[in-house]
Write a protein that holds these residues in place. Structure first.
Motif, PDB file in Angstrom:
ATOM      1  N   GLY A 100       0.820  -1.032   0.019  1.00  0.00           N
ATOM      2  CA  GLY A 100       0.066   0.049   0.046  1.00  0.00           C
ATOM      3  C   GLY A 100       0.769   1.439  -0.015  1.00  0.00           C
ATOM      4  O   GLY A 100       0.327   2.394  -0.275  1.00  0.00           O
ATOM      5  N   THR A 101       2.046   1.017   0.350  1.00  0.00           N
ATOM      6  CA  THR A 101       2.882   2.524   0.644  1.00  0.00           C
ATOM      7  C   THR A 101       3.213   3.105  -0.799  1.00  0.00           C
ATOM      8  O   THR A 101       3.695   4.355  -0.862  1.00  0.00           O
ATOM      9  N   ILE A 102       2.967   2.519  -1.762  1.00  0.00           N
ATOM     10  CA  ILE A 102       3.003   3.186  -3.317  1.00  0.00           C
ATOM     11  C   ILE A 102       2.276   4.185  -3.380  1.00  0.00           C
ATOM     12  O   ILE A 102       2.576   5.225  -4.040  1.00  0.00           O
ATOM     13  N   ALA A 103       1.284   4.302  -2.558  1.00  0.00           N
ATOM     14  CA  ALA A 103       0.214   5.334  -2.713  1.00  0.00           C
ATOM     15  C   ALA A 103       0.613   6.405  -1.847  1.00  0.00           C
ATOM     16  O   ALA A 103      -0.094   7.564  -1.848  1.00  0.00           O
ATOM     17  N   ARG A 104       1.680   6.426  -1.253  1.00  0.00           N
ATOM     18  CA  ARG A 104       2.220   7.624  -0.381  1.00  0.00           C
ATOM     19  C   ARG A 104       2.538   8.643  -1.466  1.00  0.00           C
ATOM     20  O   ARG A 104       2.987  10.007  -1.163  1.00  0.00           O
ATOM     21  N   GLY A 105       2.997   8.384  -2.644  1.00  0.00           N
ATOM     22  CA  GLY A 105       3.480   9.221  -3.552  1.00  0.00           C
ATOM     23  C   GLY A 105       2.281   9.374  -4.761  1.00  0.00           C
ATOM     24  O   GLY A 105       1.323   8.567  -4.909  1.00  0.00           O
TER      25      GLY A 105
ATOM     26  N   ARG B 297      -3.072   5.215   5.959  1.00  0.00           N
ATOM     27  CA  ARG B 297      -3.430   5.034   4.406  1.00  0.00           C
ATOM     28  C   ARG B 297      -4.353   6.175   4.238  1.00  0.00           C
ATOM     29  O   ARG B 297      -4.548   6.484   2.943  1.00  0.00           O
ATOM     30  N   ARG B 298      -5.535   6.310   4.891  1.00  0.00           N
ATOM     31  CA  ARG B 298      -6.401   7.331   4.641  1.00  0.00           C
ATOM     32  C   ARG B 298      -5.909   8.770   4.436  1.00  0.00           C
ATOM     33  O   ARG B 298      -6.538   9.623   3.461  1.00  0.00           O
ATOM     34  N   LYS B 299      -4.557   8.952   4.599  1.00  0.00           N
ATOM     35  CA  LYS B 299      -4.036  10.391   4.486  1.00  0.00           C
ATOM     36  C   LYS B 299      -3.270  10.259   3.246  1.00  0.00           C
ATOM     37  O   LYS B 299      -2.631  11.500   3.086  1.00  0.00           O
ATOM     38  N   TYR B 300      -3.122   9.254   2.560  1.00  0.00           N
ATOM     39  CA  TYR B 300      -2.474   9.248   1.445  1.00  0.00           C
ATOM     40  C   TYR B 300      -2.837  10.099   0.348  1.00  0.00           C
ATOM     41  O   TYR B 300      -4.066  10.045   0.164  1.00  0.00           O
TER      42      TYR B 300
ATOM     43  N   LYS C 179       1.016  -2.195   5.130  1.00  0.00           N
ATOM     44  CA  LYS C 179       2.067  -1.948   6.132  1.00  0.00           C
ATOM     45  C   LYS C 179       1.516  -0.966   7.161  1.00  0.00           C
ATOM     46  O   LYS C 179       1.829  -1.334   8.435  1.00  0.00           O
ATOM     47  N   ASP C 180       0.704   0.108   6.798  1.00  0.00           N
ATOM     48  CA  ASP C 180       0.273   0.955   7.634  1.00  0.00           C
ATOM     49  C   ASP C 180      -1.419   0.796   8.015  1.00  0.00           C
ATOM     50  O   ASP C 180      -1.936   0.010   7.119  1.00  0.00           O
ATOM     51  N   ASP C 181      -1.651   1.209   9.039  1.00  0.00           N
ATOM     52  CA  ASP C 181      -3.239   0.982   9.340  1.00  0.00           C
ATOM     53  C   ASP C 181      -4.146   1.748   8.463  1.00  0.00           C
ATOM     54  O   ASP C 181      -3.635   2.654   7.579  1.00  0.00           O
ATOM     55  N   GLN C 182      -5.474   1.411   8.683  1.00  0.00           N
ATOM     56  CA  GLN C 182      -6.235   2.128   7.605  1.00  0.00           C
ATOM     57  C   GLN C 182      -6.331   3.743   7.811  1.00  0.00           C
ATOM     58  O   GLN C 182      -6.284   4.455   6.724  1.00  0.00           O
TER      59      GLN C 182
ATOM     60  N   ASN D  40      -5.706   3.588  -0.219  1.00  0.00           N
ATOM     61  CA  ASN D  40      -5.923   4.703   0.267  1.00  0.00           C
ATOM     62  C   ASN D  40      -7.110   4.399   1.619  1.00  0.00           C
ATOM     63  O   ASN D  40      -7.601   5.336   1.898  1.00  0.00           O
ATOM     64  N   GLY D  41      -7.032   3.245   1.893  1.00  0.00           N
ATOM     65  CA  GLY D  41      -7.769   2.923   3.340  1.00  0.00           C
ATOM     66  C   GLY D  41      -9.218   2.993   3.551  1.00  0.00           C
ATOM     67  O   GLY D  41      -9.618   2.882   4.555  1.00  0.00           O
ATOM     68  N   ARG D  42      -9.809   2.257   2.518  1.00  0.00           N
ATOM     69  CA  ARG D  42     -11.264   1.932   2.600  1.00  0.00           C
ATOM     70  C   ARG D  42     -11.389   0.654   3.642  1.00  0.00           C
ATOM     71  O   ARG D  42     -12.480   0.929   4.451  1.00  0.00           O
ATOM     72  N   TRP D  43     -10.466  -0.206   3.584  1.00  0.00           N
ATOM     73  CA  TRP D  43     -10.567  -1.464   4.393  1.00  0.00           C
ATOM     74  C   TRP D  43      -9.581  -1.609   5.182  1.00  0.00           C
ATOM     75  O   TRP D  43      -8.167  -1.206   4.752  1.00  0.00           O
ATOM     76  N   GLU D  44      -9.632  -2.264   6.356  1.00  0.00           N
ATOM     77  CA  GLU D  44      -8.564  -2.894   6.953  1.00  0.00           C
ATOM     78  C   GLU D  44      -8.059  -4.054   6.161  1.00  0.00           C
ATOM     79  O   GLU D  44      -8.723  -4.679   5.462  1.00  0.00           O
ATOM     80  N   ASP D  45      -6.620  -4.055   6.197  1.00  0.00           N
ATOM     81  CA  ASP D  45      -6.138  -5.215   5.452  1.00  0.00           C
ATOM     82  C   ASP D  45      -4.628  -5.602   6.067  1.00  0.00           C
ATOM     83  O   ASP D  45      -3.757  -4.686   6.045  1.00  0.00           O
TER      84      ASP D  45
END
Length: 880
Positions: free
Chosen positions: A192-197, A454-457, A448-451, A439-444
């Protein structure tokens, strides 16, 4: 009187300057791509600075040729440094950036080019896309003050002052991968961290693709040099207003054209002149003063276009386009800059349908039943070209679709994509760059990061808003662009969503509906509990008719394995086995994301080998997508206002969700969907055998002769009925049930049901053939069918156009499910792309069917036609 003389003299000088500009035959704008002659080197092999590398004296003779536009992976593949990641298990042999570290895919790119600065001329360098960060140098000087960041962003620089006096220039660019490439751990978007950029999320892997090892790092889109005379005319904005309810035919009431543009004056002196354009023989203009070193937005007077040729979606009318050339003309120096825009005169509105509880799409006042397909990206490694875009969009047109949704985990599509959609009449539903998975719609547990993290990506929200403004400006003039969407199955964070929805889009567009996310309640609302998407995977065809899903479904569907020839292109011979999904699946099939067909293949007889499997898979493919669109059409305006198939194409060699493969070879999904989506269509409900006619047009269809026939496996016709009917506009009409006849004639082995519509002159308008199983639910009769030898003839009927006639003799069984393919006679390989007005066709006993195919004509290539079917021996025929 003196003022009057001055005005006349000034006007004569102005006209004379225009004459000189036109007499020179030179456009004030010159634009060309820097698309060859690039070289590159890994950053670990260099210690020199960008200033040094961008000087002509620095040696680059030993550097590797680079593919620009393109990604690092494309350059490595083109130089035979890596194996083809689309073939077999090759992708596992390529180092992943997450494991190697970013330096492994950080490269310097160098390009020498000739260009001089001329008096009263400005030279601009534009990058239409770099992923992910970059530094730019020209002739020993740095171009960009701040490091470039973000994949979805154009960058333009005035390089006039940096050009060398002798015209010999060197450009050096260092490109860095995303800061957070993400672990490709098998999750949707990896960890999921690909979405940090602000980059393509799918490159960390998804359920339809394996990871792209460099995460699409590179100068991935066009690099352009543009020359203007002082002023830079950019980001024009064209809005068309078409009031009232229109029809495609006949004279039209007027439409209103609204035009604005940005005018950049990079000089130290003010410039006076006119912004203008010509349309339908009329000149529309406005005086403007451009202050030094500023960009000014100029709005032209609204223009009323008489009797406009309107732009319509596919299946409803012609996609007419006007070419509008916008110019800035100086009072003293004539034409300084210009931009051409293709304009489709149309208006798109959205009106909530309280009965279906979903949004309804209206074009030019007419309601449009949405038949759409989800689009990821043309090529996972970003190898884009205009011809491929055109072919892919034409395939969507040929499926009788009228909309493409661009999924949020990829890119804002390129102007060339939109040009093709404009041309073929495909509406576009454009997501921004977010997905529920990353981007955090679900727990997964794969993330790596919590929901809530990821919602802030992504990390840089200001960058997202900057990119959104730029990309909106890039594509907003396309008539095909119909809707904006905040993201795939999730909204962006509020500090992105609210400015985007409430300020940026109203300011820069203001004409299109914005859905906050792809399955939002404002798109549709199911009484069972909000909106959603699916179902996915292979369905019982009856379910599409009898099970109600979401009233404007953004994703439904899934299958799409190609035929045997398609499989051979990327599955090694030793792995070409009949797949067994529920038992031990072959490693290559599994790696390429195979979905099990097992229990759906078995009624046709368990697959003997991969070739047998692929043929039987096409029967399922055809039946799935015909039934899907028939089921939705049967309930249009009652249950549904539209559906969007997940998905219609693949940017990688995956084994799911595609109407044609990566190599642009269609499978039976395309033709089943084409049949079920016809503008005028006859169909039979598998639940109760009710025969219905669908009319997607805006006018009543009268005096339609409807024919229904039943054939057994020997080819004997048992039943025929005829009736005259009319069907109202944009509606479906139920006619009669066939269950009594089917029950009576449904022998153990199964039957064929043929439905046809003819006009008053008995000209065939459309037909539809169903194959029904025996009472045991199996297709024993198909497995025992006798051979039907077809008489086939092929004739050239024009440049790049061939007509093929297929005749099945009386007394034969039905010649069932025949595939046509255009071949290179010398190599035996299929010529792709090729466009057939029908395929996987069946010919009834004593009848002839004519198929027309089109292709890009290459005179040096000799061609033949291959034909094979379920019970028809393969044959190769010459083209006369």
């Amino acid at each position: 009187m003196q003022f009057h003389r001055f005005t006349v003299v000034f006007y004569l000088i102005f006209l004379f300057s225009l004459v000189l500009a036109e007499a020179s035959g030179q456009s004030p704008k010159q634009r060309y791509e820097l698309n060859s002659g690039w070289v590159c080197k890994n950053i670990k092999e260099l210690e020199s600075s960008g200033e040094d590398l961008s000087r002509r004296g620095f040696p680059t003779k030993e550097w590797m040729p680079a593919t620009v536009p393109g990604t690092i992976l494309t350059t490595l593949l083109d130089n035979h440094k890596i194996p083809d990641p689309f073939y077999g298990m090759n992708n596992t042999r390529i180092p992943d950036v997450y494991d190697t570290g970013n330096d492994h895919y950080t490269y310097w790119f160098v390009k020498d080019f000739k260009e001089k600065a001329v008096s009263n001329e400005q030279v601009w360098l534009e990058f239409r896309g770099i992923n992910y960060k970059a530094e730019l140098f020209l002739n020993g000087k740095k171009i960009n003050k701040q490091r470039l960041e973000g994949m979805h962003l154009r960058h333009q620089y005035n390089i006039t002052h940096l050009l060398s006096a002798d015209g010999d220039n060197r450009l050096a660019v260092v490109v860095y991968p995303p800061d957070f490439p993400g672990a490709p751990n098998g999750g949707q978007g990896g960890d999921g961290t690909i979405a940090r950029g602000l980059t393509t999320q799918y490159t960390a892997g998804w359920d339809w693709i394996q990871p792209i090892r460099d995460r699409n790092t590179g100068i991935w889109d066009k690099v352009t040099i543009e020359k203007t005379r002082i002023v830079n005319l950019k980001n024009p904005h064209i809005v068309t207003l078409v009031p009232g309810k229109r029809l495609p035919e006949g004279a039209q009431q007027p439409a209103v054209i609204k035009v604005t543009a940005e005018l950049e004056n990079p000089t130290s002196k003010a410039v006076n002149g006119f912004l203008q354009y010509r349309l339908a023989g009329q000149l529309i203009r406005k005086a403007a003063t451009l202050l030094p070193n500023q960009t000014t937005t100029v709005s032209l007077p609204d223009y009323t276009l008489q009797n406009p040729k309107l732009w319509w979606p596919n299946g409803y009318g012609k996609a007419n386009l006007y070419n509008l050339k916008l110019e800035f003309v100086s009072n003293t120096a004539g034409l300084l800059d210009e931009e051409s825009v293709n304009v489709g005169v149309r208006q798109i509105d959205n009106i909530w349908n309280e009965h279906t509880r979903s949004m309804g799409a209206f074009v030019n006042g007419q309601k449009i039943f949405i038949k759409g397909g989800n689009w990821i990206i043309s090529d996972a490694m970003l190898r884009f070209n205009e011809e491929r875009y055109d072919a892919e969009i034409r395939y969507h047109k040929d499926m009788n679709l009228n909309l493409i949704r661009i999924w949020g985990g990829a890119i804002t599509e390129r102007p060339e994509f939109y040009n093709a959609c404009d041309k073929y009449g495909l509406l576009v539903f454009q997501d921004f760059w977010f997905s529920g998975d990353c981007n955090g719609r679900w727990e997964d547990p794969m993330k790596k990061d919590d929901q809530w993290t990821r919602r802030k990506y992504p990390d840089n929200h200001d960058l997202v808003l900057t990119a959104a403004e730029d990309q909106i400006k890039m594509i907003r003039n396309h008539p095909s662009l119909a809707f904006w969407c905040g993201g795939n199955e999730i909204t962006p964070p509020d500090d992105i969503l609210l400015p985007l929805r409430d300020e940026i889009l109203p300011r820069l567009d203001g004409t299109r509906k914005f859905f906050d996310f792809s399955n939002s309640d404002e798109m549709s609302f199911n009484d069972l509990g909000g909106n959603g998407d699916g179902p996915y995977g292979i369905q019982d065809p009856k379910s599409f008719w009898g099970s109600r899903t979401f009233p404007y479904n953004s994703e439904v569907g899934s299958v799409g394995v190609g035929d045997y020839v398609s499989l051979e292109r990327f599955i090694p011979g030793e792995n070409l086995v009949a797949p067994e999904f529920k038992n031990k699946i072959d490693s290559v099939w599994n790696y390429h994301k195979y979905i099990g067909y097992d229990e759906h293949i078995d009624p046709y007889g368990k697959a003997k080998n991969a070739k047998d499997f692929a043929m039987k898979a096409q029967l399922i493919n055809y039946d799935q997508y015909r039934a899907l669109m028939e089921g939705y059409s049967a309930h249009m305006w009652d249950w549904y206002t539209g559906s969007i198939i997940w998905k219609t194409q693949n940017p990688w060699t995956a084994l799911r969700g595609q109407m044609y493969d990566y190599y642009l070879d269609p499978n039976a999904c395309l033709y089943g969907l084409r049949k079920g989506s016809e503008p005028l269509h006859i169909m039979m409900n598998p639940l109760d055998s009710m025969v219905s006619v669908v009319n997607n047009g805006f006018s009543t269809r009268r005096n339609l002769m409807v024919q229904a026939s039943v054939y057994d496996m020997e080819g004997k016709q048992y039943f025929n009925t005829q009736a005259f009917n009319e069907v109202g506009p944009s509606s479906v009409r139920k006619l009669f049930k066939m269950n009594g006849f089917i029950t009576k004639l449904d022998k153990k082995e199964g039957i064929f049901v043929s439905l046809r519509i003819l006009d008053e002159q008995k000209v065939l308008l459309t037909e539809n053939l169903y194959w029904l199983p025996g009472k045991d639910g199996k297709y024993g009769g198909l497995q025992q069918m006798k051979k039907a030898n077809l008489e086939a003839k092929a004739v050239n009927v024009g440049k790049g156009k061939i007509s093929v006639s297929l005749t099945n003799a009386a007394g034969n069984p039905v010649a069932f499910f025949n595939r046509l393919a255009l071949l290179n006679k010398d190599t035996g390989k299929r010529i792709l792309p090729a466009f057939y007005d029908d395929n996987y066709v069946s010919i009834l006993p004593g009848e002839t069917k004519v198929i027309t195919l089109e292709y890009k004509d290459e005179l040096a290539v000799r061609k033949t036609i291959e034909i094979y079917g379920w019970n028809v021996p393969k044959q190769i025929i010459e083209i006369n």
